[in-house]
Design an enzyme around this catalytic site. Structure first.
Site, PDB file in Angstrom:
ATOM      1  N   CYS A 104       0.809  -1.225   0.000  1.00  0.00           N
ATOM      2  CA  CYS A 104       0.000   0.000   0.000  1.00  0.00           C
ATOM      3  C   CYS A 104       0.841   1.273   0.000  1.00  0.00           C
ATOM      4  CB  CYS A 104      -0.949   0.001   1.190  1.00  0.00           C
ATOM      5  SG  CYS A 104      -2.024  -1.425   1.210  1.00  0.00           S
ATOM      6  N   HIS A 241      -2.474   7.052   2.985  1.00  0.00           N
ATOM      7  CA  HIS A 241      -3.048   5.856   2.363  1.00  0.00           C
ATOM      8  C   HIS A 241      -4.460   5.661   2.910  1.00  0.00           C
ATOM      9  CE1 HIS A 241      -3.990   1.870   1.282  1.00  0.00           C
ATOM     10  NE2 HIS A 241      -3.659   1.321   2.444  1.00  0.00           N
ATOM     11  N   ASN A 271     -10.186   0.376   0.117  1.00  0.00           N
ATOM     12  CA  ASN A 271      -8.730   0.415   0.194  1.00  0.00           C
ATOM     13  C   ASN A 271      -8.190  -0.131  -1.136  1.00  0.00           C
ATOM     14  OD1 ASN A 271      -6.028  -0.196   0.600  1.00  0.00           O
ATOM     15  ND2 ASN A 271      -6.306  -0.921   2.693  1.00  0.00           N
TER      16      ASN A 271
HETATM   17  O1  UT7 Z   1      -3.929  -1.198   3.539  1.00  0.00           O
HETATM   18  C1  UT7 Z   1      -3.167  -2.099   4.252  1.00  0.00           C
HETATM   19  C2  UT7 Z   1      -3.201  -1.797   5.664  1.00  0.00           C
HETATM   20  N1  UT7 Z   1      -4.364  -2.407   6.270  1.00  0.00           N
HETATM   21  C3  UT7 Z   1      -5.022  -1.756   7.186  1.00  0.00           C
HETATM   22  O2  UT7 Z   1      -4.685  -0.640   7.473  1.00  0.00           O
HETATM   23  C4  UT7 Z   1      -6.146  -2.482   7.911  1.00  0.00           C
HETATM   24  C5  UT7 Z   1      -6.161  -2.028   9.321  1.00  0.00           C
HETATM   25  N2  UT7 Z   1      -7.206  -2.670  10.125  1.00  0.00           N
HETATM   26  C6  UT7 Z   1      -8.522  -2.342  10.040  1.00  0.00           C
HETATM   27  O3  UT7 Z   1      -8.938  -1.566   9.198  1.00  0.00           O
HETATM   28  C7  UT7 Z   1      -9.438  -2.942  11.072  1.00  0.00           C
HETATM   29  O4  UT7 Z   1      -8.645  -3.645  12.005  1.00  0.00           O
HETATM   30  C8  UT7 Z   1     -10.545  -3.875  10.519  1.00  0.00           C
HETATM   31  C9  UT7 Z   1     -11.563  -3.077   9.748  1.00  0.00           C
HETATM   32  C10 UT7 Z   1      -9.901  -4.943   9.612  1.00  0.00           C
HETATM   33  C11 UT7 Z   1     -11.270  -4.566  11.654  1.00  0.00           C
HETATM   34  O5  UT7 Z   1     -11.802  -3.569  12.545  1.00  0.00           O
HETATM   35  P1  UT7 Z   1     -11.510  -3.676  14.113  1.00  0.00           P
HETATM   36  O6  UT7 Z   1     -12.238  -2.556  14.729  1.00  0.00           O
HETATM   37  O7  UT7 Z   1     -10.029  -3.739  14.289  1.00  0.00           O
HETATM   38  O8  UT7 Z   1     -12.206  -5.025  14.507  1.00  0.00           O
HETATM   39  P2  UT7 Z   1     -11.556  -6.324  15.202  1.00  0.00           P
HETATM   40  O9  UT7 Z   1     -10.651  -7.030  14.239  1.00  0.00           O
HETATM   41  O10 UT7 Z   1     -11.008  -5.933  16.539  1.00  0.00           O
HETATM   42  O11 UT7 Z   1     -12.858  -7.191  15.401  1.00  0.00           O
HETATM   43  C12 UT7 Z   1     -13.930  -6.771  16.253  1.00  0.00           C
HETATM   44  C13 UT7 Z   1     -15.106  -7.716  16.045  1.00  0.00           C
HETATM   45  C14 UT7 Z   1     -14.720  -9.203  16.045  1.00  0.00           C
HETATM   46  O12 UT7 Z   1     -15.763  -9.911  16.685  1.00  0.00           O
HETATM   47  P3  UT7 Z   1     -15.599 -10.386  18.214  1.00  0.00           P
HETATM   48  O13 UT7 Z   1     -14.382 -11.262  18.221  1.00  0.00           O
HETATM   49  O14 UT7 Z   1     -15.416  -9.122  19.009  1.00  0.00           O
HETATM   50  O15 UT7 Z   1     -16.882 -11.091  18.475  1.00  0.00           O
HETATM   51  C15 UT7 Z   1     -14.712  -9.542  14.580  1.00  0.00           C
HETATM   52  O16 UT7 Z   1     -15.006 -10.926  14.360  1.00  0.00           O
HETATM   53  O17 UT7 Z   1     -15.686  -7.455  14.763  1.00  0.00           O
HETATM   54  C16 UT7 Z   1     -15.849  -8.701  14.058  1.00  0.00           C
HETATM   55  N3  UT7 Z   1     -15.788  -8.438  12.636  1.00  0.00           N
HETATM   56  C17 UT7 Z   1     -16.864  -8.128  11.898  1.00  0.00           C
HETATM   57  N4  UT7 Z   1     -18.167  -7.981  12.230  1.00  0.00           N
HETATM   58  C18 UT7 Z   1     -19.006  -7.636  11.244  1.00  0.00           C
HETATM   59  C19 UT7 Z   1     -14.691  -8.438  11.821  1.00  0.00           C
HETATM   60  N5  UT7 Z   1     -15.054  -8.118  10.577  1.00  0.00           N
HETATM   61  C20 UT7 Z   1     -16.390  -7.935  10.585  1.00  0.00           C
HETATM   62  C21 UT7 Z   1     -17.340  -7.580   9.594  1.00  0.00           C
HETATM   63  N6  UT7 Z   1     -18.627  -7.442   9.974  1.00  0.00           N
HETATM   64  N7  UT7 Z   1     -16.979  -7.370   8.320  1.00  0.00           N
END
Ligand code: UT7
Length: 315
Positions: A104, A241, A271
């Protein structure tokens, strides 16, 4: 500059029919509403060529181009390079052509190299392209990842005329290769540091990347402002980014850059990896928001883990 995104739209509601998610969650956690998806027969070089045609329609001229740099993690082939395909598509023969792989942060590393070529006199004018077909390496069963990524391309002409003022105020490039396994796309090697992934899908530890990005990019910006003798309030436009709106809001909070100064492409394109910075910057250049003399801060970050920032005075 020029841009292109494919016709097909993938909305949050579309994704909710594919994985266990919903529009409200995606918007709240990422700021993304839809992304564009390349056709089955459309590849990164096609997207980049379409972006070049957009640039030509806006008056960008290829006649002095003697180098093509294409930045991508999703090249049509291992070789020939996307840059060589672009050169061929444009009928350019007497040019250097090379691909840059920096996930990225690709466009920023490409800009860094283009700057070195034109300021050293090794090249007169560089055609810099950033394009991705992320949809082709996406596991549409992995809800934490597939909701983020989309396809697109952006291009820019980079040159350094003799009478040009100094435009590069500060720069920073850094790598934390120990955390490569937090964000990867396997290729010939289907394993990375103990994680086995033979399927060639992009995998990421979203939370780890999120936390790394906020801390690292915020510190990098503070360092660049310090080198340039500027304050956060001097930044006219911040083009990070477009990974996630919450990451960008946190970086703004940490650095003191007003969030209204951030230009992003994530709401309607998701993204798009290396394409996200040109997709955010080009519309603001074209509609006159970014003006000559403005202080523009560009910052790419991503798989590697790598980061590359530049503080520019727009000219
Ligand atoms: O471009 C390359 C660089 N990449 C990035 O910069 C990505 C950076 N990371 C992110 O954007 C975020 O970490 C995500 C969008 C991928 C995830 O958001 P988050 O606020 O960090 O969520 P999390 O991974 O801490 O997950 C929280 C909860 C989990 O459920 P439990 O374990 O709390 O029950 C996940 O299973 O959200 C759940 N979850 C979802 N729920 C509904 C994860 N994805 C989804 C989804 N819909 N699509």
């Amino acid at each position: 500059m020029g841009t292109y995104v494919p016709e097909k739209r993938l909305t949050n509601d579309d994704l909710a029919r594919m994985v266990d998610t919903d529009d409200a969650w995606i918007v709240r956690r990422t700021g993304i509403r839809e992304r564009r998806i390349a056709a089955a027969t459309e590849y990164t070089s096609d997207l980049c060529l379409a972006a070049v045609r957009d640039m030509e329609r806006r008056g960008g001229r290829l006649d002095e181009v003697d180098y093509v740099i294409a930045c991508t993690s999703t090249p049509d082939y291992a070789f020939p390079s996307v840059a060589a395909r672009i050169a061929n598509g444009l009928g350019l023969r007497d040019v250097g052509a090379v691909d840059v792989s920096a996930a990225c942060a690709g466009f920023m590393f490409g800009l860094d190299l283009a700057d070195a070529l034109v300021t050293s006199g090794r090249a007169r004018r560089v055609l810099l392209a950033g394009g991705e077909t992320m949809s082709k390496v996406m596991d549409y069963r992995d809800r934490a990842t597939c909701i983020l990524f989309g396809d697109g391309a952006g291009v820019a002409l980079v040159d350094a005329p003799d009478d040009a003022p100094q435009t590069l105020l500060a720069r920073r490039a850094a790598t934390d290769g120990a955390h490569g396994k937090e964000l990867f796309l396997t290729s010939l090697r289907g394993e990375i540091d103990g994680i086995v992934e033979p399927q060639r899908y992009l995998r990421q530890n979203g939370r780890a990347v999120y936390e790394w990005a906020v801390v690292t990019v915020s510190a990098g910006i503070a360092e660049m402002l310090d080198v340039a003798g500027l304050r956060a309030s001097d930044v006219d436009w911040f083009v990070p980014h477009s990974a996630n709106a919450r990451i960008i809001e946190s970086i703004c909070k940490h650095t003191g850059i007003p969030v209204e100064r951030a230009l992003t492409s994530l709401e309607w394109c998701g993204n798009t990896s290396t394409a996200s910075i040109p997709l955010a910057l080009a519309p603001a250049v074209h509609d006159g928001r970014v003006r000559r003399g403005d202080v523009v801060l560009l910052y790419g970050f991503g798989g590697g883990l790598v980061e590359n920032g530049m503080l520019l005075r727009w000219s």
